[in-house]
Design an enzyme around this catalytic site. Structure first.
Site, short mmCIF file in Angstrom:
data_model
loop_
_atom_site.label_atom_id
_atom_site.label_comp_id
_atom_site.label_asym_id
_atom_site.label_seq_id
_atom_site.Cartn_x
_atom_site.Cartn_y
_atom_site.Cartn_z
N LYS A 1 0.84 -1.21 0.00
CA LYS A 1 0.00 0.00 0.00
C LYS A 1 0.87 1.26 0.00
O LYS A 1 0.58 2.23 -0.69
CB LYS A 1 -0.92 0.00 1.23
CG LYS A 1 -2.02 -1.05 1.15
CD LYS A 1 -2.71 -1.25 2.51
CE LYS A 1 -3.66 -2.45 2.44
NZ LYS A 1 -4.28 -2.75 3.74
N GLN B 1 -5.01 -1.27 10.00
CA GLN B 1 -4.74 -2.58 9.41
C GLN B 1 -5.22 -3.69 10.36
O GLN B 1 -4.87 -3.69 11.54
CB GLN B 1 -3.23 -2.71 9.14
CG GLN B 1 -2.81 -4.00 8.52
CD GLN B 1 -3.26 -4.14 7.06
OE1 GLN B 1 -3.20 -3.19 6.28
NE2 GLN B 1 -3.74 -5.31 6.70
N ASP C 1 -11.03 2.28 3.69
CA ASP C 1 -11.24 0.83 3.57
C ASP C 1 -12.70 0.53 3.25
O ASP C 1 -13.02 -0.57 2.79
CB ASP C 1 -10.90 0.14 4.91
CG ASP C 1 -9.54 -0.55 4.88
OD1 ASP C 1 -9.06 -0.87 3.77
OD2 ASP C 1 -8.98 -0.76 5.97
#
Ligand code: NAP
Length: 266
Positions: free
Chosen positions: A45, A89, A112
């Site tokens: 990412k 995360q 997300d």
């Protein structure tokens, strides 16, 4: 177009949109684990962000951190005008409630797409639908089968396919094997997110113009396999690796750019 080429093309588009901007879009990744898988995803990412011109910052917290401390950091990120979007995360250590954390992220910064009221579409479903759309796939009136009902893949994918006017069936571990074979045989689009190597294989019957989307990532003896046996007799089958993982990462960058645009137009 194969997925790798499509992703490169889309990243180049983002890069040219971001290059002239004075104020760059800013992404924060919060990590509260020592998970090797997470380290790899995060590296990917951060690399993607650098490649397209997004400023990205990693905040790594000790795994002993209390839930309240993490929630207070999230609160700060929610109101920090320099931060256009952020992710926490997963997985999180046991003392922290993942659902609570997902809901604490401001819907406008939830790149997300995990929050129920997120302004942005969850990354994996978005990646799937954007790619299939670029391939000219029509969703309206199609029989779509989603195998797996997790909150991060199965459910949001089913929801998005419904929004696209597909007729959606969601199958899971309690679906009988007889019913599964029936649904598979009649589906135009099948998204598999189960987490079993080659869950769908040659023993199933498929429509010859079926589209198979393989979300699975199964590591066995250091090799990555999908949930679908390669080379099935269908119209389109996404590969693993080099498939939905790349599209999911691309969606994160697109969501961050969208969150940035929303922030500056407000
Ligand atoms: P998950 O939370 O473990 O959910 C798995 C789902 O599969 C559950 O709904 C489960 O049903 C269902 N299932 C399990 N065994 C089954 C069986 N025998 N028959 C039918 N359904 C069955 O997993 P996830 O987070 O959705 O991830 C699924 C896979 O996708 C994993 O391999 C993961 O690594 C991968 N993944 C890839 C990406 C990407 O970017 N490519 C992103 C996220 C996840 P129940 O609900 O009944 O238990």
């Amino acid at each position: 177009m194969i997925i790798r080429e499509y992703v490169e093309q889309e990243k180049n588009k983002l890069k040219s949109l971001i290059a002239p901007l004075q104020l760059k879009p800013h992404l924060v990744i919060v990590q509260v684990n020592d998970d090797p898988g997470s380290n790899t995803y995060i590296r990917g990412k951060l690399n993607d962000a650098t490649e397209v011109g997004i400023e990205a910052e990693l905040i790594k917290l000790p795994i002993t951190i209390e839930e309240a401390e993490l929630l207070s950091l999230i609160e700060k990120l929610n109101i920090d005008p320099k931060v256009h979007g952020f992710i926490v995360q997963m997985p999180l250590p046991k003392q922290i409630n993942e659902e609570k954390v997902k809901r604490a992220v401001a819907p406008s910064k939830d790149v997300d797409g995990f929050h129920p009221d997120s302004k942005l579409v969850a990354c994996t479903p978005k990646g799937i639908v954007d790619y299939l759309t670029s391939e000219g796939v029509q969703f309206q009136g199609k029989n779509a089968l989603v195998i797996g009902r997790s909150n991060i893949v199965g459910k949001p994918t089913a929801k998005l396919l419904l929004q696209k006017n597909a007729t959606v069936t969601v199958a899971h571990s309690k679906t009988t094997s007889e019913a599964m074979r029936f649904y598979v045989a009649h589906a135009d689009i099948i998204v598999v997110a189960v987490g079993h190597k080659y869950y769908l294989d040659r023993t199933y019957t498929y429509k010859k113009d079926a589209i198979l989307v393989d979300v699975g990532i199964n590591r066995v003896d250091g090799v990555t396999y999908g949930d679908i046996e390669p080379g099935l007799p269908v119209l389109l089958q996404t590969p693993v690796p080099g498939g939905i993982g790349l599209l999911t990462r691309l969606s994160l960058m697109k969501n961050l750019y969208e969150a940035y645009q929303n922030a500056i137009s407000n």
